[in-house]
Design a protein around this motif. Structure first.
Motif, PDB file in Angstrom:
ATOM      1  N   LEU A  55       2.124  -7.952  -0.639  1.00  0.00           N
ATOM      2  CA  LEU A  55       1.199  -7.394   0.349  1.00  0.00           C
ATOM      3  C   LEU A  55       1.566  -8.040   1.684  1.00  0.00           C
ATOM      4  CD1 LEU A  55      -2.311  -7.403  -1.385  1.00  0.00           C
ATOM      5  CD2 LEU A  55      -0.987  -5.425  -0.678  1.00  0.00           C
ATOM      6  N   LYS A  95      -5.813  -3.871   6.317  1.00  0.00           N
ATOM      7  CA  LYS A  95      -4.588  -3.821   5.511  1.00  0.00           C
ATOM      8  C   LYS A  95      -4.865  -3.762   4.006  1.00  0.00           C
ATOM      9  CE  LYS A  95      -1.914  -4.458   9.109  1.00  0.00           C
ATOM     10  NZ  LYS A  95      -0.947  -3.525   9.593  1.00  0.00           N
ATOM     11  N   LEU A  96      -6.119  -3.532   3.630  1.00  0.00           N
ATOM     12  CA  LEU A  96      -6.470  -3.522   2.208  1.00  0.00           C
ATOM     13  C   LEU A  96      -5.822  -2.354   1.475  1.00  0.00           C
ATOM     14  CD1 LEU A  96     -10.266  -4.397   2.208  1.00  0.00           C
ATOM     15  CD2 LEU A  96      -8.413  -5.741   1.222  1.00  0.00           C
ATOM     16  N   PRO A  97      -5.292  -2.600   0.286  1.00  0.00           N
ATOM     17  CA  PRO A  97      -4.775  -1.495  -0.512  1.00  0.00           C
ATOM     18  C   PRO A  97      -5.945  -0.668  -1.055  1.00  0.00           C
ATOM     19  CG  PRO A  97      -4.680  -3.537  -1.765  1.00  0.00           C
ATOM     20  CD  PRO A  97      -5.141  -3.890  -0.378  1.00  0.00           C
ATOM     21  N   THR A  98      -5.683   0.587  -1.374  1.00  0.00           N
ATOM     22  CA  THR A  98      -6.751   1.450  -1.900  1.00  0.00           C
ATOM     23  C   THR A  98      -7.010   1.177  -3.376  1.00  0.00           C
ATOM     24  OG1 THR A  98      -5.138   3.175  -2.355  1.00  0.00           O
ATOM     25  CG2 THR A  98      -6.311   3.288  -0.246  1.00  0.00           C
ATOM     26  N   ASP A  99      -6.038   0.596  -4.062  1.00  0.00           N
ATOM     27  CA  ASP A  99      -6.150   0.291  -5.476  1.00  0.00           C
ATOM     28  C   ASP A  99      -5.610  -1.112  -5.719  1.00  0.00           C
ATOM     29  OD1 ASP A  99      -7.179   1.301  -7.788  1.00  0.00           O
ATOM     30  OD2 ASP A  99      -5.621   2.817  -8.087  1.00  0.00           O
ATOM     31  N   ALA A 101      -3.183  -3.969  -6.297  1.00  0.00           N
ATOM     32  CA  ALA A 101      -1.790  -4.082  -5.853  1.00  0.00           C
ATOM     33  C   ALA A 101      -1.118  -5.246  -6.562  1.00  0.00           C
ATOM     34  CB  ALA A 101      -1.735  -4.292  -4.344  1.00  0.00           C
ATOM     35  N   HIS A 121      -2.139  -9.403  -9.928  1.00  0.00           N
ATOM     36  CA  HIS A 121      -2.675  -8.287  -9.149  1.00  0.00           C
ATOM     37  C   HIS A 121      -3.679  -8.783  -8.122  1.00  0.00           C
ATOM     38  CE1 HIS A 121      -1.056  -6.060 -12.563  1.00  0.00           C
ATOM     39  NE2 HIS A 121      -0.941  -5.071 -11.694  1.00  0.00           N
ATOM     40  N   PRO A 124      -8.889  -5.150  -4.631  1.00  0.00           N
ATOM     41  CA  PRO A 124      -9.772  -4.951  -3.479  1.00  0.00           C
ATOM     42  C   PRO A 124     -11.239  -4.978  -3.921  1.00  0.00           C
ATOM     43  CG  PRO A 124      -8.246  -3.096  -3.746  1.00  0.00           C
ATOM     44  CD  PRO A 124      -8.098  -3.985  -4.935  1.00  0.00           C
TER      45      PRO A 124
END
Length: 127
Positions: A55, A95-99, A101, A121, A124
Motif C-alpha cells: 500500500l 488512500k484507503l483500499p475499497t477491500d 489489501a 492483509h 479497511p
C-alpha cells in the motif's frame, strides 16, 4: 549437512491483531495492528530494517524504536534470539483500499542485505 549449510539465518512472522481488526481514527485514517516476530539464527547480534510494502501510502509506527534515514524502523535482535514488536500500519482516508489489501512486511539485515518477508492483509474499517 546440506540443510545446515543452506538454512536461512533469519525469519519474520506476522500476526494480525484480532480485536479489533481495524480502527478508524478521528482524521478518517485507518489503523491495523500486528505483532511482528523477528528470528535471528546467527551467533551475533543483528540490526534489521523493517518496512511495509503493498500500500503506497501506508505508514508503519511503533514506540521505542529508532528509524534510519530512509524512515525504516531499525530493530536490534540478539544472537540466537527472537524479538516481538507490536506495530501499527496507518493508511490515510484518501488512500484507503475499497477491500482488504495484501501487504508485506519486509525485514532486511542492515549489514549483509539479507532479507525475509511475510504477507498479511490490511483491513479497511467497517468492512
Amino acid at each position: 549437512l546440506y540443510a545446515l549449510a543452506t538454512r536461512s539465518t533469519m525469519s519474520i512472522s506476522a500476526l494480525h491483531e484480532r480485536s479489533p481488526l481495524s480502527v478508524r481514527l478521528s482524521d478518517g485514517s485507518v489503523r491495523n495492528d500486528y505483532t511482528i516476530r523477528f528470528l535471528n539464527k546467527a551467533g551475533v547480534s543483528r540490526s534489521f530494517a523493517l518496512e511495509v510494502v503493498g500500500l503506497p501510502a501506508a505508514e508503519i509506527r511503533t514506540s521505542g524504536i529508532d528509524r534510519n534515514a530512509d524512515g525504516k524502523l531499525i530493530v536490534e535482535v540478539g544472537p540466537d534470539q527472537t524479538r516481538e514488536l507490536r506495530v501499527s500500519v496507518l493508511v490515510p482516508a484518501t488512500k484507503l483500499p475499497t477491500d482488504a489489501a495484501e501487504i508485506e512486511f519486509r525485514s532486511t539485515d542492515t549489514a549483509s542485505g539479507q532479507a525475509a518477508s511475510v504477507r498479511d492483509h490490511f483491513i479497511p474499517a467497517g468492512r
